[in-house]
Design a protein around this motif. Structure first.
Motif, PDB file in Angstrom:
ATOM      1  N   LEU A  57      -3.137  -1.747  -2.440  1.00 21.60           N
ATOM      2  CA  LEU A  57      -4.044  -1.778  -3.579  1.00 21.60           C
ATOM      3  C   LEU A  57      -4.788  -3.102  -3.565  1.00 21.60           C
ATOM      4  CD1 LEU A  57      -1.423  -0.540  -6.214  1.00 21.60           C
ATOM      5  CD2 LEU A  57      -3.362   0.815  -5.371  1.00 21.60           C
ATOM      6  N   GLY A  58      -5.939  -3.137  -4.237  1.00 17.88           N
ATOM      7  CA  GLY A  58      -6.699  -4.388  -4.300  1.00 17.88           C
ATOM      8  C   GLY A  58      -8.186  -4.078  -4.303  1.00 17.88           C
ATOM      9  N   ASP A  59      -8.955  -5.100  -4.625  1.00 25.84           N
ATOM     10  CA  ASP A  59     -10.406  -4.966  -4.708  1.00 25.84           C
ATOM     11  C   ASP A  59     -10.984  -4.511  -3.363  1.00 25.84           C
ATOM     12  OD1 ASP A  59     -12.790  -5.099  -5.979  1.00 25.84           O
ATOM     13  OD2 ASP A  59     -12.896  -7.293  -6.073  1.00 25.84           O
ATOM     14  N   SER A  60     -12.187  -3.939  -3.390  1.00 22.61           N
ATOM     15  CA  SER A  60     -12.766  -3.520  -2.109  1.00 22.61           C
ATOM     16  C   SER A  60     -13.161  -4.761  -1.304  1.00 22.61           C
ATOM     17  CB  SER A  60     -13.952  -2.582  -2.319  1.00 22.61           C
ATOM     18  OG  SER A  60     -14.985  -3.275  -2.933  1.00 22.61           O
ATOM     19  N   SER A  61     -13.094  -4.642   0.006  1.00 20.67           N
ATOM     20  CA  SER A  61     -13.460  -5.715   0.953  1.00 20.67           C
ATOM     21  C   SER A  61     -12.469  -6.863   1.073  1.00 20.67           C
ATOM     22  CB  SER A  61     -14.831  -6.317   0.626  1.00 20.67           C
ATOM     23  OG  SER A  61     -15.792  -5.326   0.715  1.00 20.67           O
ATOM     24  N   VAL A  62     -11.318  -6.758   0.445  1.00 25.70           N
ATOM     25  CA  VAL A  62     -10.336  -7.836   0.605  1.00 25.70           C
ATOM     26  C   VAL A  62      -9.633  -7.733   1.962  1.00 25.70           C
ATOM     27  CG1 VAL A  62      -9.955  -8.199  -1.866  1.00 25.70           C
ATOM     28  CG2 VAL A  62      -8.513  -6.564  -0.628  1.00 25.70           C
ATOM     29  N   GLY A  63      -9.731  -6.544   2.581  1.00 22.27           N
ATOM     30  CA  GLY A  63      -9.157  -6.387   3.927  1.00 22.27           C
ATOM     31  C   GLY A  63      -7.943  -5.465   4.008  1.00 22.27           C
ATOM     32  N   LYS A  64      -7.818  -4.551   3.048  1.00 20.99           N
ATOM     33  CA  LYS A  64      -6.662  -3.636   3.048  1.00 20.99           C
ATOM     34  C   LYS A  64      -6.602  -2.805   4.333  1.00 20.99           C
ATOM     35  CE  LYS A  64      -8.071  -1.766  -0.816  1.00 20.99           C
ATOM     36  NZ  LYS A  64      -9.229  -2.674  -0.996  1.00 20.99           N
ATOM     37  N   SER A  65      -7.733  -2.158   4.660  1.00 22.30           N
ATOM     38  CA  SER A  65      -7.746  -1.313   5.867  1.00 22.30           C
ATOM     39  C   SER A  65      -7.500  -2.146   7.110  1.00 22.30           C
ATOM     40  CB  SER A  65      -9.098  -0.605   6.021  1.00 22.30           C
ATOM     41  OG  SER A  65      -9.354   0.164   4.878  1.00 22.30           O
ATOM     42  N   SER A  66      -8.062  -3.342   7.127  1.00 19.91           N
ATOM     43  CA  SER A  66      -7.894  -4.211   8.308  1.00 19.91           C
ATOM     44  C   SER A  66      -6.430  -4.612   8.488  1.00 19.91           C
ATOM     45  CB  SER A  66      -8.760  -5.464   8.174  1.00 19.91           C
ATOM     46  OG  SER A  66     -10.117  -5.105   8.080  1.00 19.91           O
TER      47      SER A  66
ATOM     48  N   TRP B  33      -0.249   4.396   2.718  1.00 17.78           N
ATOM     49  CA  TRP B  33      -1.450   4.907   2.044  1.00 17.78           C
ATOM     50  C   TRP B  33      -2.363   3.746   1.710  1.00 17.78           C
ATOM     51  CZ3 TRP B  33      -2.745   9.910   1.725  1.00 17.78           C
ATOM     52  CH2 TRP B  33      -1.729  10.824   2.019  1.00 17.78           C
ATOM     53  N   ASP B  34      -3.531   3.772   2.319  1.00 21.84           N
ATOM     54  CA  ASP B  34      -4.519   2.723   2.132  1.00 21.84           C
ATOM     55  C   ASP B  34      -5.553   3.270   1.146  1.00 21.84           C
ATOM     56  OD1 ASP B  34      -6.417   0.752   2.475  1.00 21.84           O
ATOM     57  OD2 ASP B  34      -7.108   1.520   4.409  1.00 21.84           O
ATOM     58  N   THR B  35      -5.616   2.692  -0.039  1.00 24.15           N
ATOM     59  CA  THR B  35      -6.524   3.241  -1.054  1.00 24.15           C
ATOM     60  C   THR B  35      -7.870   2.526  -1.011  1.00 24.15           C
ATOM     61  OG1 THR B  35      -5.848   1.677  -2.780  1.00 24.15           O
ATOM     62  CG2 THR B  35      -4.571   3.721  -2.593  1.00 24.15           C
ATOM     63  N   ALA B  36      -8.907   3.195  -1.498  1.00 19.23           N
ATOM     64  CA  ALA B  36     -10.231   2.579  -1.568  1.00 19.23           C
ATOM     65  C   ALA B  36     -10.290   1.688  -2.803  1.00 19.23           C
ATOM     66  CB  ALA B  36     -11.295   3.658  -1.653  1.00 19.23           C
ATOM     67  N   GLY B  37     -10.889   0.517  -2.651  1.00 17.32           N
ATOM     68  CA  GLY B  37     -10.888  -0.437  -3.762  1.00 17.32           C
ATOM     69  C   GLY B  37     -11.981  -0.197  -4.797  1.00 17.32           C
ATOM     70  N   GLN B  38     -12.959   0.645  -4.455  1.00 13.93           N
ATOM     71  CA  GLN B  38     -14.082   0.804  -5.372  1.00 13.93           C
ATOM     72  C   GLN B  38     -13.642   1.351  -6.723  1.00 13.93           C
ATOM     73  OE1 GLN B  38     -14.086   1.996  -2.274  1.00 13.93           O
ATOM     74  NE2 GLN B  38     -16.073   1.820  -1.279  1.00 13.93           N
ATOM     75  N   GLU B  39     -14.332   0.861  -7.735  1.00 14.58           N
ATOM     76  CA  GLU B  39     -14.048   1.231  -9.127  1.00 14.58           C
ATOM     77  C   GLU B  39     -13.987   2.748  -9.304  1.00 14.58           C
ATOM     78  OE1 GLU B  39     -12.732  -0.255 -12.449  1.00 14.58           O
ATOM     79  OE2 GLU B  39     -13.300  -1.558 -10.790  1.00 14.58           O
ATOM     80  N   ARG B  40     -14.883   3.471  -8.614  1.00 19.70           N
ATOM     81  CA  ARG B  40     -14.941   4.926  -8.849  1.00 19.70           C
ATOM     82  C   ARG B  40     -13.717   5.671  -8.324  1.00 19.70           C
ATOM     83  NH1 ARG B  40     -18.659   3.822  -4.996  1.00 19.70           N
ATOM     84  NH2 ARG B  40     -18.681   5.003  -3.041  1.00 19.70           N
ATOM     85  N   TYR B  41     -12.908   5.024  -7.509  1.00 19.78           N
ATOM     86  CA  TYR B  41     -11.697   5.695  -7.022  1.00 19.78           C
ATOM     87  C   TYR B  41     -10.434   5.231  -7.751  1.00 19.78           C
ATOM     88  CZ  TYR B  41     -14.689   6.992  -3.108  1.00 19.78           C
ATOM     89  OH  TYR B  41     -15.702   7.473  -2.328  1.00 19.78           O
ATOM     90  N   LYS B  42     -10.632   4.335  -8.736  1.00 20.03           N
ATOM     91  CA  LYS B  42      -9.483   3.699  -9.377  1.00 20.03           C
ATOM     92  C   LYS B  42      -8.525   4.719  -9.996  1.00 20.03           C
ATOM     93  CE  LYS B  42      -8.544  -0.573 -11.737  1.00 20.03           C
ATOM     94  NZ  LYS B  42      -7.471  -0.105 -12.601  1.00 20.03           N
ATOM     95  N   SER B  43      -9.105   5.795 -10.530  1.00 20.85           N
ATOM     96  CA  SER B  43      -8.275   6.790 -11.213  1.00 20.85           C
ATOM     97  C   SER B  43      -7.371   7.563 -10.254  1.00 20.85           C
ATOM     98  CB  SER B  43      -9.161   7.761 -11.981  1.00 20.85           C
ATOM     99  OG  SER B  43     -10.019   8.392 -11.053  1.00 20.85           O
ATOM    100  N   LEU B  44      -7.657   7.480  -8.946  1.00 13.76           N
ATOM    101  CA  LEU B  44      -6.820   8.184  -7.966  1.00 13.76           C
ATOM    102  C   LEU B  44      -5.550   7.410  -7.626  1.00 13.76           C
ATOM    103  CD1 LEU B  44      -9.490   9.278  -5.313  1.00 13.76           C
ATOM    104  CD2 LEU B  44      -8.500  10.675  -7.132  1.00 13.76           C
ATOM    105  N   ALA B  45      -5.577   6.108  -7.897  1.00 13.24           N
ATOM    106  CA  ALA B  45      -4.490   5.235  -7.431  1.00 13.24           C
ATOM    107  C   ALA B  45      -3.090   5.693  -7.865  1.00 13.24           C
ATOM    108  CB  ALA B  45      -4.755   3.796  -7.868  1.00 13.24           C
ATOM    109  N   PRO B  46      -2.907   6.135  -9.133  1.00 11.17           N
ATOM    110  CA  PRO B  46      -1.547   6.515  -9.545  1.00 11.17           C
ATOM    111  C   PRO B  46      -0.921   7.593  -8.666  1.00 11.17           C
ATOM    112  CG  PRO B  46      -2.973   6.352 -11.452  1.00 11.17           C
ATOM    113  CD  PRO B  46      -3.860   6.205 -10.247  1.00 11.17           C
ATOM    114  N   MET B  47      -1.754   8.455  -8.104  1.00 11.90           N
ATOM    115  CA  MET B  47      -1.255   9.490  -7.204  1.00 11.90           C
ATOM    116  C   MET B  47      -0.540   8.864  -6.007  1.00 11.90           C
ATOM    117  SD  MET B  47      -3.998  12.518  -6.742  1.00 11.90           S
ATOM    118  CE  MET B  47      -4.503  11.981  -5.138  1.00 11.90           C
ATOM    119  N   TYR B  48      -1.023   7.703  -5.593  1.00 12.85           N
ATOM    120  CA  TYR B  48      -0.465   7.055  -4.409  1.00 12.85           C
ATOM    121  C   TYR B  48       0.681   6.105  -4.741  1.00 12.85           C
ATOM    122  CZ  TYR B  48      -4.499   9.191  -2.444  1.00 12.85           C
ATOM    123  OH  TYR B  48      -5.411  10.124  -2.074  1.00 12.85           O
ATOM    124  N   TYR B  49       0.614   5.413  -5.887  1.00 14.63           N
ATOM    125  CA  TYR B  49       1.684   4.445  -6.150  1.00 14.63           C
ATOM    126  C   TYR B  49       2.871   5.047  -6.887  1.00 14.63           C
ATOM    127  CZ  TYR B  49      -0.455   3.383 -10.820  1.00 14.63           C
ATOM    128  OH  TYR B  49      -0.979   3.447 -12.075  1.00 14.63           O
TER     129      TYR B  49
END
Ligand code: GDP
Length: 183
Positions: free
Chosen positions: A9-18, A65-81
């Motif tokens: 989890l984290g803001d977009s572009s912080v490097g989660k996928s990397s 599970w690598d989640t997308a950091g963008q605000e518009r995907y924030k509501s999906l996060a609980p499914m993963y955590y």
């Protein structure tokens, strides 16, 4: 074999996928495409079981599970955590604002999942841009600031670089060992 679910989890572009790609494929790509929604990868590690006399390594499989950091995907996060065993909450050491975003995630995890059920690891990424004489120092978040916060909140804490790989394996290794101890 033991299997554990991890979520990033984290803001977009912080490097989660990397970070995930560094760990799973041991590679880094400067022009990685943004994750849409969430991406799944798995990887195994070996740990030494120090509690028994066995000299055999134990194999642990991580489902990541690598989640997308963008605000518009924030509501999906609980499914993963929700049924994760560990959460890696990532910020960018060169972006002060990304630490507050990470702290929001930590609060959300603590409110929704509860402390006992989840190992939370705070990860400062892009360490290669800090304290290096060639590129100048782009550090915006002091190590102590994040470290003190992590201690207060009882989180694991590491500074890493997905680009050089510094510290990345250690993070997954220590999360694996911790999960194996409390399994
Ligand atoms: P995500 O949106 O959090 O998944 O972030 P990405 O993994 O897509 O990375 C965002 C940008 O930061 C990309 O341009 C990466 O190449 C870059 N990046 C990621 N990790 C590092 C790192 O450790 N060091 C440096 N210098 N750049 C990084």
């Amino acid at each position: 074999m033991f299997q554990f679910k991890l979520v990033l989890l984290g803001d977009s572009s912080v490097g989660k996928s990397s970070i995930v790609h560094r760990f799973v494929k041991d590679s880094f790509d400067d022009f990685r495409e943004s994750t849409i929604g969430a991406a799944f990868l798995s990887q195994t590690i070996k740990i030494r079981d120090t509690s028994s006399d066995s000299t055999e390594d134990t194999v642990i499989k991580f489902e990541i599970w690598d989640t997308a950091g963008q605000e518009r995907y924030k509501s999906l996060a609980p499914m993963y955590y929700r049924n994760a065993n560990a959460a890696l909450v990532v910020y960018d050491i060169t972006q002060q604002d990304s630490l507050s975003k990470a702290q929001n995630w930590v609060n959300e995890l603590k409110n929704k999942v509860g402390d006992e059920d989840l190992i939370i690891c705070l990860l400062g990424n892009k360490l290669d841009l800090c304290d290096s004489s060639d590129n100048g120092d782009k550090r915006a978040v002091m190590t102590d600031e994040a470290k003190v916060y992590a201690e207060e909140q009882d989180l694991l804490f590491y500074e890493v670089s997905a680009k050089t790989g510094q510290g990345v394996k250690d993070v997954f290794q220590s999360i694996g060992e911790k999960l194996y101890q409390i399994k």
